[in-house]
Each structure stands twice: as C-alpha cells, then as structure tokens.
Scaffold this motif. Structure first.
Motif, PDB file in Angstrom:
ATOM      1  N   ASP B  29      40.080  46.611  46.610  1.00  0.00           N
ATOM      2  CA  ASP B  29      38.530  46.767  47.043  1.00  0.00           C
ATOM      3  C   ASP B  29      37.947  47.796  46.489  1.00  0.00           C
ATOM      4  O   ASP B  29      36.888  47.904  46.153  1.00  0.00           O
ATOM      5  N   TYR B  68      31.662  27.471  48.612  1.00  0.00           N
ATOM      6  CA  TYR B  68      31.085  28.800  49.076  1.00  0.00           C
ATOM      7  C   TYR B  68      29.548  28.818  48.754  1.00  0.00           C
ATOM      8  O   TYR B  68      29.081  29.922  48.050  1.00  0.00           O
ATOM      9  N   LEU B  87      32.712  39.227  52.030  1.00  0.00           N
ATOM     10  CA  LEU B  87      34.317  38.956  52.095  1.00  0.00           C
ATOM     11  C   LEU B  87      34.895  40.232  51.583  1.00  0.00           C
ATOM     12  O   LEU B  87      34.300  40.999  50.679  1.00  0.00           O
ATOM     13  N   ALA B  90      40.345  40.481  48.404  1.00  0.00           N
ATOM     14  CA  ALA B  90      41.452  39.473  48.491  1.00  0.00           C
ATOM     15  C   ALA B  90      40.868  37.915  48.571  1.00  0.00           C
ATOM     16  O   ALA B  90      40.995  37.041  47.786  1.00  0.00           O
ATOM     17  N   ASP B  91      39.916  37.808  49.530  1.00  0.00           N
ATOM     18  CA  ASP B  91      39.390  36.600  49.879  1.00  0.00           C
ATOM     19  C   ASP B  91      38.482  36.125  48.988  1.00  0.00           C
ATOM     20  O   ASP B  91      38.168  35.013  48.486  1.00  0.00           O
ATOM     21  N   LEU B  92      37.641  36.993  48.188  1.00  0.00           N
ATOM     22  CA  LEU B  92      36.563  36.749  47.082  1.00  0.00           C
ATOM     23  C   LEU B  92      37.445  36.282  45.956  1.00  0.00           C
ATOM     24  O   LEU B  92      37.231  35.382  45.288  1.00  0.00           O
ATOM     25  N   LYS B  94      40.301  34.870  46.218  1.00  0.00           N
ATOM     26  CA  LYS B  94      40.881  33.492  46.478  1.00  0.00           C
ATOM     27  C   LYS B  94      39.622  32.412  46.155  1.00  0.00           C
ATOM     28  O   LYS B  94      39.933  31.368  45.618  1.00  0.00           O
ATOM     29  N   ALA B  95      38.490  32.501  46.605  1.00  0.00           N
ATOM     30  CA  ALA B  95      37.291  31.900  46.451  1.00  0.00           C
ATOM     31  C   ALA B  95      37.334  31.561  44.755  1.00  0.00           C
ATOM     32  O   ALA B  95      36.938  30.545  44.344  1.00  0.00           O
ATOM     33  N   GLU B  98      39.815  29.431  43.532  1.00  0.00           N
ATOM     34  CA  GLU B  98      39.735  27.943  44.129  1.00  0.00           C
ATOM     35  C   GLU B  98      38.538  27.191  43.357  1.00  0.00           C
ATOM     36  O   GLU B  98      38.657  25.992  42.853  1.00  0.00           O
TER      37      GLU B  98
END
Lengths: 157, 157
Positions: B29, B68, B87, B90-92, B94-95, B98
C-alpha cells in the motif's frame, strides 16, 4: 476479413504515432530539453529514440535500407545526456516524419501474407519453429513501444 | 492465417499486461502511494484505473457483466486524490488479476469472426458504415492504453 484485420492494426499504429507527433510538433529546441520526470529522459532524447527505433524497422520489416543509422549511437546505445544531440530539433523532427512516412507507405502495401512473413532478425530455422516471429509481431510491439513513451511525453506540462 | 494473426495480437496484450503486472505485484500500500512524477498520478490510482478500464472491456467485448463497476467513480470519473481508495492494495491487485483472467480466457476462445464483430458501444447502423469499429479495434486500443501507463509506472524508482 484479412483486410479488415490489417486495417485495424494499421489504424492503431497511426493513432499512437499521431498522438505523440502532436505533442512534439509545436515544441522548439529549448522546450524539448524538458525531462519527463526528475532525472529521467528529455523529450528530445525520446524523439531521437523513437526515430531511431522506427528507422530500424525499415530493414527489420524488409522494407529497405535505413535512413538515419547514425541516430542509434546517441539515442539507443547510449543513455540520455551522455552524447551531444547531433541534429537540431527541426532536423530531428524532419527525420521522424520521413521515417514514419517510409514505414507507413510500405506497410499499407503489405498483403496478409506479407504480414505473416518472418522479420529479418529471425533465422529461417527459428521461424519454422515459431511462426509468430513475423512482421505483424514487430509492428504491434513497436506500436506498444510508441504508446509506452507517449505515456511519458504527456507528463511534461 | 487468421489464427496466426490472432495469436500475435493476444501475445502482444499479454506482454504489456504482464510487464505492468510485474511492476505492481511486489509493491505494498505504502509503495503504491508514490507518484509517477511530481503532481501526477499515484501508482495506486493507475492500478485502479487500469483495473476499471479492463473491467469495462467485459461488456464492451460482449464477454459478460462487469466484476467491479464501483471502481469507475474513483479511478475513471474522478482524478487522483479526490476520492479515497475504496480497497486496500491487496484487494485491488486481486481485482486486477481477476479482471484480466476473465478477459483473456474469453478472448482466447474468440474465432476470427468474433474478433470482427462490432463492440457493444457502436450501433448496428454505425457499424455497417464503419466495420473497423470491432472488438479487435477495442482490444488493440486497450493494449496501447496499458503500454501508455506502463511507460509512466516505470518512472518510479
């Protein structure tokens, strides 16, 4: 169908080249001295670099001899600000325009078969194994290369 | 022949996406808060922007619904640093992964005919006049778009 594929590929090249071209066109020698970020390449260097790389595409795509081979030493082999610029901005812009005109007028005559021929930096043997090492691959790779540097050029205010 | 064309087009996309991916992957981050140049976009914003733009390709290429859609507001409609990042990194990431997986697995199944079908933002009438407004054109344009921002991402030391 092949024709439509090729049309879209060439339009994509033209779009990125014209985008960067419009940025460079109005700038004089002094304005081209600006760097895209602190301690990064000057616009002048990027213009020379793109011109040299596109000039190298002429033999690579089997179009013909190079127009400005002397640019490599300054704008490919060496990093920015290590060698004096050999041409004033006006002449470098002229070279940039000439090289792109030579390229585009040649590729616009390529047939679908021509696009899938090997580029000249791959051997017959390697090409037999990897038929994707063709002129189209070079052209798309260089389209991405212009776009890559265009992203840097637009950072200059 | 069509198959070889398509193979080269997809390889070109994969190359630029993986290039930018390798840059983002190791950053946390805090590291993603760096800006590509003074007063320019943060890496975090660019990651969100590329994710949102690629997510929009899913309906645009007729692949399926968006994964998203909420990212648009933050990373397309608004400029950097005007809206809080929704987000964590880590979540971004992941998006981002995906969305790219959904895209690539769908386009790898496209036939040559599929590539030349209209994208969903053009009307039947306009497409009849301009058959180059097809999925291939969108795909090449977005390939250049990733390359454009990749050129900025690499400026961060």
């Amino acid at each position: 169908m092949d024709e439509l594929f090729i049309k879209v590929v060439i339009a994509s090249w033209k779009q990125v080249v014209s985008r960067v071209d419009q940025r460079f066109a109005p700038l004089n020698d002094e304005q081209l001295q600006k760097q895209v970020a602190p301690d990064r390449n000057r616009l002048f260097y990027l213009l020379g670099h793109l011109t040299a790389v596109h000039d190298r595409m002429l033999p690579l795509l089997g179009i013909g001899d190079r127009l400005y081979p002397a640019l490599d030493e300054v704008y490919i082999t060496n990093p920015d600000r290590s060698v004096a610029d050999p041409l004033p901005a006006a002449d470098l812009k002229k070279a940039w325009g000439e090289v792109n005109t030579a390229l585009i007028s040649a590729v616009e005559k390529f047939s679908a078969d021509d696009w899938l021929k090997k580029h000249t930096a791959v051997t017959d043997e390697d090409f037999a194994k990897e038929p994707t090492r063709n002129r189209l691959a070079v052209f798309l790779s260089r389209t991405n290369h212009v776009a890559f540097h265009a992203g840097q050029v637009v950072l200059v205010k």
